[in-house]
Design a protein around this motif. Structure first.
Motif, short mmCIF file in Angstrom:
data_model
loop_
_atom_site.label_atom_id
_atom_site.label_comp_id
_atom_site.label_asym_id
_atom_site.label_seq_id
_atom_site.Cartn_x
_atom_site.Cartn_y
_atom_site.Cartn_z
N ARG A 144 -44.96 12.79 -17.26
CA ARG A 144 -43.64 13.43 -17.27
C ARG A 144 -43.30 13.91 -18.67
O ARG A 144 -43.96 13.58 -19.64
N GLY A 145 -42.21 14.71 -18.74
CA GLY A 145 -41.86 15.34 -20.01
C GLY A 145 -42.59 16.67 -20.07
O GLY A 145 -43.79 16.77 -19.79
N ALA A 146 -41.84 17.71 -20.44
CA ALA A 146 -42.36 19.07 -20.30
C ALA A 146 -43.67 19.31 -21.05
O ALA A 146 -44.62 19.90 -20.50
N ALA A 147 -43.75 18.88 -22.29
CA ALA A 147 -44.96 19.14 -23.08
C ALA A 147 -46.16 18.37 -22.53
O ALA A 147 -47.28 18.88 -22.46
N THR A 148 -45.90 17.13 -22.12
CA THR A 148 -46.98 16.29 -21.58
C THR A 148 -47.49 16.86 -20.26
O THR A 148 -48.70 16.86 -19.99
N SER A 157 -38.03 12.80 -25.11
CA SER A 157 -38.60 14.11 -25.44
C SER A 157 -39.55 13.95 -26.61
O SER A 157 -39.15 13.51 -27.70
N THR A 158 -40.81 14.35 -26.41
CA THR A 158 -41.77 14.27 -27.51
C THR A 158 -41.42 15.28 -28.61
O THR A 158 -41.69 15.03 -29.78
N ASP A 159 -40.81 16.41 -28.22
CA ASP A 159 -40.39 17.38 -29.25
C ASP A 159 -39.25 16.81 -30.10
O ASP A 159 -39.25 16.95 -31.33
N ILE A 219 -31.94 23.90 -20.24
CA ILE A 219 -32.11 23.08 -19.05
C ILE A 219 -32.86 21.82 -19.50
O ILE A 219 -33.97 21.90 -20.03
N ASN A 220 -32.22 20.68 -19.33
CA ASN A 220 -32.83 19.41 -19.75
C ASN A 220 -32.35 18.32 -18.80
O ASN A 220 -31.56 18.58 -17.88
N LYS A 221 -32.83 17.11 -19.05
CA LYS A 221 -32.53 15.98 -18.16
C LYS A 221 -31.05 15.90 -17.82
O LYS A 221 -30.18 16.08 -18.68
N ALA A 239 -32.50 16.36 -11.05
CA ALA A 239 -33.21 15.83 -12.22
C ALA A 239 -32.75 16.47 -13.53
O ALA A 239 -32.93 15.89 -14.59
N PHE A 240 -32.17 17.66 -13.45
CA PHE A 240 -31.86 18.41 -14.68
C PHE A 240 -30.48 19.06 -14.56
O PHE A 240 -29.95 19.21 -13.45
N ASP A 241 -29.93 19.44 -15.70
CA ASP A 241 -28.71 20.25 -15.67
C ASP A 241 -28.79 21.35 -16.73
O ASP A 241 -29.77 21.42 -17.49
C1 RUB Z 1 -37.89 14.90 -19.28
C2 RUB Z 1 -36.90 15.65 -20.11
C3 RUB Z 1 -37.27 15.92 -21.53
C4 RUB Z 1 -37.94 17.30 -21.61
C5 RUB Z 1 -38.56 17.54 -22.97
O1 RUB Z 1 -37.54 14.85 -17.91
O2 RUB Z 1 -35.87 16.10 -19.65
O3 RUB Z 1 -36.15 15.94 -22.36
O4 RUB Z 1 -38.97 17.37 -20.64
O5 RUB Z 1 -39.63 16.66 -23.18
P1 RUB Z 1 -38.53 14.09 -16.89
P2 RUB Z 1 -40.80 17.05 -24.22
O6 RUB Z 1 -38.60 12.66 -17.35
O7 RUB Z 1 -37.86 14.26 -15.55
O8 RUB Z 1 -39.87 14.79 -16.94
O9 RUB Z 1 -40.11 17.31 -25.52
O10 RUB Z 1 -41.68 15.82 -24.27
O11 RUB Z 1 -41.49 18.25 -23.71
#
Ligand code: RUB
Length: 343
Positions: free
Chosen positions: A24-28, A134-136, A210-212, A276-278
């Protein structure tokens, strides 16, 4: 197009892991998708390059169908599938595995670069407040800590899946003192906060982020309290379809993440929803920090035009032409189901 039966097990596993949020997480998610395409390429047993490409596109389709909101996923697929050049299966396979490796490297580099930029916004002694994981965003904190700044963090738990626990654990590994709070305590703790730092799943052309789920409420409260909020997001989070008015689909997840069947039965007949997001409008955000610099949210459209140009085909339909246009961006042209839906 070949069916799912032709797909390599790592494509199936990766798709399943993304759908269930094991990954999970967009970059991952973007990195895992590129890896899965490379594994598929190594395994394809095709007689000719066209059959090879068709199987790769089917793999892209399978991965794409997992989570709808994070645009990094189709951006990753397009980057790899747009580079399937070559006249032999051997050459096309090599092109795919090289593209997947390049993509992973670009992700890492972009994250480090934006971290350095975001760190400049943080001052020695600051208390930051985070939402989700968020890894970023954490890259900015890591870079600031490496610059010798002493930070402390208030970490929102982030219901329903509590990704704040991951953030808390990673901040502790960096030596940052952490106070974990429930989401509804955030406004109270904004009085002790110097900077809110969040990530993004997608950024629309108007600068909406758009984020969590919960990010938008946090941003409104932060603005009311006069606390700056930065969004740390690599350019793979920019959603080019929003340039042409498409909206970003907000993923609705299973109600079981919110409430158990037993609890639900006790309450009686209710509707349970789990977005999941807003969408946070740009006026509540101070800066979007990317590897290409930091931007006021409203001006991110300029960066998007520079990076993406016009094209918007689906990743599994893309022809082997993306590489050149794409090299401006570190990305390729992007699928067309996006935009900033107001939930
Ligand atoms: C994760 C989320 C993170 C972004 C950015 O949601 O909202 O803030 O994906 O993450 P979920 P990153 O847990 O539903 O995937 O910076 O790691 O890309």
């Amino acid at each position: 197009m070949p069916g799912d039966a032709d797909l390599h097990e790592s494509v199936e596993e990766t798709a399943e892991d993304i759908a269930t949020m094991e990954t999970r997480g967009a970059a991952t998610i973007a990195a895992a998708a590129a890896d899965a395409l490379a594994a598929q390429a190594r395994a394809v047993d095709a007689d000719d390059p066209d059959a090879f490409r068709a199987t790769m596109r089917a793999a892209g389709r399978r991965l794409y169908d997992t989570r709808p909101t994070a645009v990094s996923l189709p951006n990753s697929l397009r980057y790899v599938l747009g580079r399937m050049e070559g006249d032999t299966v051997h050459d096309v396979r090599a092109a795919v595995t090289t593209a997947a490796a390049d993509f992973a490297e670009r992700l890492d580099t972009a994250q480090d670069e934006l971290g350095e930029i975001g760190a400049n916004r943080l001052r020695d002694g600051d208390t930051i407040l985070t939402h989700c994981h968020s890894t970023d965003a954490l890259s900015c904190v890591r870079a600031a800590v490496e610059q010798g700044k002493e930070l402390s963090a208030i970490v929102k738990e982030t219901r329903p899946r509590r990704q704040g626990h991951i953030t808390a654990s990673e901040l502790r590994e960096m030596g940052v003192p952490v106070t974990l709070v429930v989401d509804s305590a955030a406004r109270r703790y904004l009085d002790e906060t110097d900077h809110v730092v969040v990530g993004a799943d997608a950024i629309a052309a108007d600068g909406s982020v758009i984020n969590k789920i919960g990010t938008s409420g946090l941003a409104v409260n932060a603005r009311e309290r006069g606390v700056p909020i930065m969004v740390a997001a690599q350019t793979i989070k920019l959603h080019p379809d929003t340039l042409t008015g498409h909206t970003v689909e907000i993923e609705m997840r299973d109600e079981a993440e919110v409430i158990s069947a037993e609890e639900r039965a006790e309450i009686g007949e209710v509707t349970v929803e789990n977005p999941a997001f807003d969408v946070t409008p740009p006026r509540y955000l101070d800066a979007i920090v990317t590897e290409s610099g930091q931007f006021p949210p409203e001006s991110v459209v300029t960066l998007m035009r520079e990076l993406f140009g016009e094209s918007a085909t689906r990743p599994w339909e893309v022809q082997e032409s993306a590489a050149s246009a794409d090299d401006r961006a570190g990305l390729a042209d992007v699928e067309p189901d996006g935009g900033a839906e107001r939930p």
